[in-house]
Design an enzyme around this catalytic site. Structure first.
Site, PDB file in Angstrom:
ATOM      1  N   HIS A   7       0.858  -1.250   0.198  1.00 45.38           N
ATOM      2  CA  HIS A   7       0.014   0.059  -0.007  1.00 45.38           C
ATOM      3  C   HIS A   7       0.836   1.358   0.055  1.00 45.38           C
ATOM      4  O   HIS A   7       0.654   2.211  -0.853  1.00 45.38           O
ATOM      5  CB  HIS A   7      -0.889   0.034   1.316  1.00 45.38           C
ATOM      6  CG  HIS A   7      -1.750   1.472   1.526  1.00 45.38           C
ATOM      7  ND1 HIS A   7      -2.916   1.851   0.630  1.00 45.38           N
ATOM      8  CD2 HIS A   7      -1.498   2.519   2.080  1.00 45.38           C
ATOM      9  CE1 HIS A   7      -3.172   2.838   1.025  1.00 45.38           C
ATOM     10  NE2 HIS A   7      -2.312   3.324   1.775  1.00 45.38           N
ATOM     11  N   GLU A  63      -5.962 -12.960 -13.171  1.00 47.81           N
ATOM     12  CA  GLU A  63      -5.399 -13.005 -11.912  1.00 47.81           C
ATOM     13  C   GLU A  63      -5.013 -13.986 -11.238  1.00 47.81           C
ATOM     14  O   GLU A  63      -4.367 -14.259 -10.335  1.00 47.81           O
ATOM     15  CB  GLU A  63      -5.749 -11.571 -11.207  1.00 47.81           C
ATOM     16  CG  GLU A  63      -6.998 -11.423 -10.643  1.00 47.81           C
ATOM     17  CD  GLU A  63      -7.625 -10.484 -10.066  1.00 47.81           C
ATOM     18  OE1 GLU A  63      -6.982  -9.543  -9.343  1.00 47.81           O
ATOM     19  OE2 GLU A  63      -8.850 -10.064 -10.345  1.00 47.81           O
ATOM     20  N   ASP A  75      -1.996  -9.829  -8.297  1.00 54.26           N
ATOM     21  CA  ASP A  75      -2.227 -11.200  -7.620  1.00 54.26           C
ATOM     22  C   ASP A  75      -1.864 -12.381  -8.447  1.00 54.26           C
ATOM     23  O   ASP A  75      -1.432 -13.488  -7.842  1.00 54.26           O
ATOM     24  CB  ASP A  75      -3.667 -11.214  -7.734  1.00 54.26           C
ATOM     25  CG  ASP A  75      -4.236 -10.415  -6.215  1.00 54.26           C
ATOM     26  OD1 ASP A  75      -3.420 -10.498  -5.384  1.00 54.26           O
ATOM     27  OD2 ASP A  75      -5.546 -10.283  -6.263  1.00 54.26           O
ATOM     28  N   CYS A 111      -2.775  -4.280 -15.848  1.00 56.49           N
ATOM     29  CA  CYS A 111      -3.238  -3.170 -14.817  1.00 56.49           C
ATOM     30  C   CYS A 111      -2.380  -3.240 -13.604  1.00 56.49           C
ATOM     31  O   CYS A 111      -2.825  -2.360 -12.505  1.00 56.49           O
ATOM     32  CB  CYS A 111      -4.765  -2.973 -14.390  1.00 56.49           C
ATOM     33  SG  CYS A 111      -5.438  -4.223 -13.922  1.00 56.49           S
TER      34      CYS A 111
END
Length: 574
Positions: A189, A432, A456, A503
């Site tokens: 994050h 993913e 992921d 992405c």
């Protein structure tokens, strides 16, 4: 010198503010009976000061992160006005002759234990809020300055174990010019937030907080992953020259804002931005984004006490559509909750492996009331721009068909209500889950596009938690297994005449761009701050030469060997 993971490009020189994780310890003292009133008054004064600080933080959060994020701090303010909470503190001062700090600490522990013992998940989550509020009140009582309110004319570099969304909401972007954290990788994050803010960051330094003190002078190189504490003057001069060169380079990049993304030999690709809230689209536009490749809609659902309704979601999606012109695509990902993103008010069951559990499209297919509300809002907003729908974490053709059937039902409802929407809206899915990558040939027959979510996909393929430093050597976007899955997905899409994008964070990595171009990727979606850097890189690449380079790279045995090959044969020659 300390070396970690280079998480966000650039160099910053500034003073350290160390954000320690340990709880503020109250100075336990007894008071004389005649001082009880004075102590209660001191408590009340600091309650007012804490409330004022939270109001300031709330307003900053609303400006920097959105209205819903700001409302997180309204809940914090309510604790400071709770007569039961404050009454218990005053009773401790009066009956046990404790100083205010001790009384606050004792009552906080009592209430936290009570909240954590409740069956209701939402109430258990309030324990964290109470710790946060009580810690702020204790710091005020003890005269400890809050890291977010320290006055400094110099650039500030936050040194922390990690940074949470609430931490970032409090930061003054005019002062905070860099992050340094003990844990994390490029997809953590704090790293993603640093790139969103466009400031240098180095993460995964181990125990940087133990080696740094408030006021230490730091050099943070977010490009190499190097951090220097209190460096010699000669090194400071050297880095100041690097910063000047970087500033000139960024000025050159800004000249590319309105240009198309094209290679030296004329091959066109699309550079898009990942966003989390409507306001991010404005910055993406300023950075020259040709599309929004990923709108993470879960941020509309987080930091609040109930689900957003259809109208609120519609206005958010419409706002993004109106920021981008009619020709630029906006890929809206449907709700991706689960894993490390929780919604306490949904009271979801605790899971042993939440990243492999009841999340994303699995939750939406089960909770169709939530899913349909979001789909209605997206479809309504599609009348205002080039909006596309994207499902997260599809693992099978059955799930894709189930989601599309629900979408078809919602479309029919809107037709019957005579509500306009784009009848030709494209509907794609994220790749993913390895199972989806392996069956991409089947999925491509029914999905309008693919967007590869490498964050992921890598951790699922390698069975390696991307946040766990002990297995970080496995979390490698250049691993041949990962690259072969990416190649297969792109080829499967192209065979069906569909486009394939990416992405995940890999899309913005300099060493990955030539490789992905060679594999045929059509769209690269990344943090807005990376777009112009990648656009400049494209102008030095020859697409006709990259296909063979990518094919050779996939014959190599390791991610390190592949990166070295790309660097030596392509990047070093630019």
């Amino acid at each position: 010198m300390y070396t970690g993971t280079a998480a966000s490009h650039g160099i910053v020189l500034g003073r350290a503010i160390v954000k320690l994780e340990e709880t503020v310890t109250a100075l336990r003292q007894k008071i004389e009976p005649q001082h009880v009133i004075d102590e209660i008054n001191r408590l009340k004064d600091n309650l007012k000061a804490t409330h004022h600080q939270l109001e300031t933080i709330k307003q900053q959060a609303m400006v920097n992160m959105g209205e819903e994020e700001g409302r997180i701090f309204e809940a914090h303010q309510l604790f400071l006005q709770d007569p039961e909470f404050i009454g218990e503190i005053e009773a401790k001062i009066t009956n046990e002759l404790l100083n205010a700090e001790s009384a606050v600490a004792d009552v906080k522990d009592l209430f936290v234990a009570m909240f954590e013992g409740m069956d209701n998940e939402y109430m258990r989550e309030r324990a964290a809020d109470l710790r946060d509020v009580s810690g702020r009140l204790l710091r005020n009582l003890l005269g400890i300055k809050d890291t977010a309110s320290i006055d400094s004319d110099e650039p500030i570099i936050i040194v922390a174990y990690d940074l949470t969304p609430s931490d970032t909401a409090q930061l003054d972007k005019e002062k905070v010019k860099g992050f340094v954290t003990d844990i994390g990788g490029r997809t953590s994050h704090s790293a993603i937030m640093a790139r969103t803010m466009g400031i240098p960051a180095v993460v995964g330094l181990g125990d940087m907080t133990k080696h740094t003190q408030d006021g230490d002078f730091l050099i943070v190189d977010g490009t190499t992953g190097e951090v220097h504490i209190n460096p010699e003057a000669a090194l400071i001069v050297q880095y100041e020259k690097k910063m000047q060169a970087d500033a000139l380079l960024k000025e050159e990049w800004m000249k590319l804002v309105h240009e198309t993304s094209v290679t030296a030999d004329g091959h066109r690709v699309e550079l898009a931005a990942n966003i989390g809230k409507p306001e991010d689209a404005v910055d993406a536009d300023k950075q020259g984004a040709e599309a929004i490749g990923l709108f993470r809609t879960e941020f509309l659902y987080m930091g609040r006490e109930k689900l957003p309704d259809e109208e609120e979601q519609f206005e958010a999606y419409k706002a993004v559509a109106q920021t981008m012109d009619k020709d630029r695509a906006i890929v809206i990902r449907t709700l991706d909750i689960g894993g490390d993103k929780e919604l306490p008010y949904l009271n979801l069951p605790k899971e042993m492996n939440p990243f492999l559990g009841y999340r994303a499209i699995r939750l939406c297919l089960d909770r169709q009331d939530i899913f349909k509300t979001q789909l209605r809002a997206i479809l309504r907003a599609s009348s205002y721009g080039n909006i596309k729908i994207m499902y997260p974490m599809i693992a099978s053709l059955r799930e894709l068909r189930q989601a599309n059937q629900i979408l078809a039902d919602v479309k029919q409802e809107l037709r019957e209500e005579k509500v306009p929407f784009n009848e030709e809206i494209e509907v794609g899915m994220m790749i993913e889950v390895p199972a989806a990558a392996i069956t991409a040939d089947q999925l491509a027959k029914e999905a309008d596009f693919f967007s590869i979510g490498t964050n992921d996909l890598i951790q699922y393929t390698m069975a390696a938690d991307r946040m766990n430093p002990d297995v970080s050597y496995l979390y490698d976007p250049f691993n041949p297994a990962v690259l072969r899955l990416i190649q297969y997905v792109i080829e499967a899409a192209h065979r069906e005449g569909k486009w394939a994008g990416m992405c995940g964070e890999m899309a913005g990595e300099e060493a990955a761009v030539p490789l992905l171009l060679g594999l045929g990727l059509d769209e690269f979606s990344m943090s807005a701050s990376s777009i112009l850097r990648v656009r400049r890189l494209l102008k030095h690449l020859h697409h006709s030469e990259l296909k063979d380079a990518a094919a050779h790279a996939l014959t190599l045995e390791s991610g390190d060997a592949i990166q070295a090959y790309i660097k030596e044969t392509i990047l070093d020659k630019i």
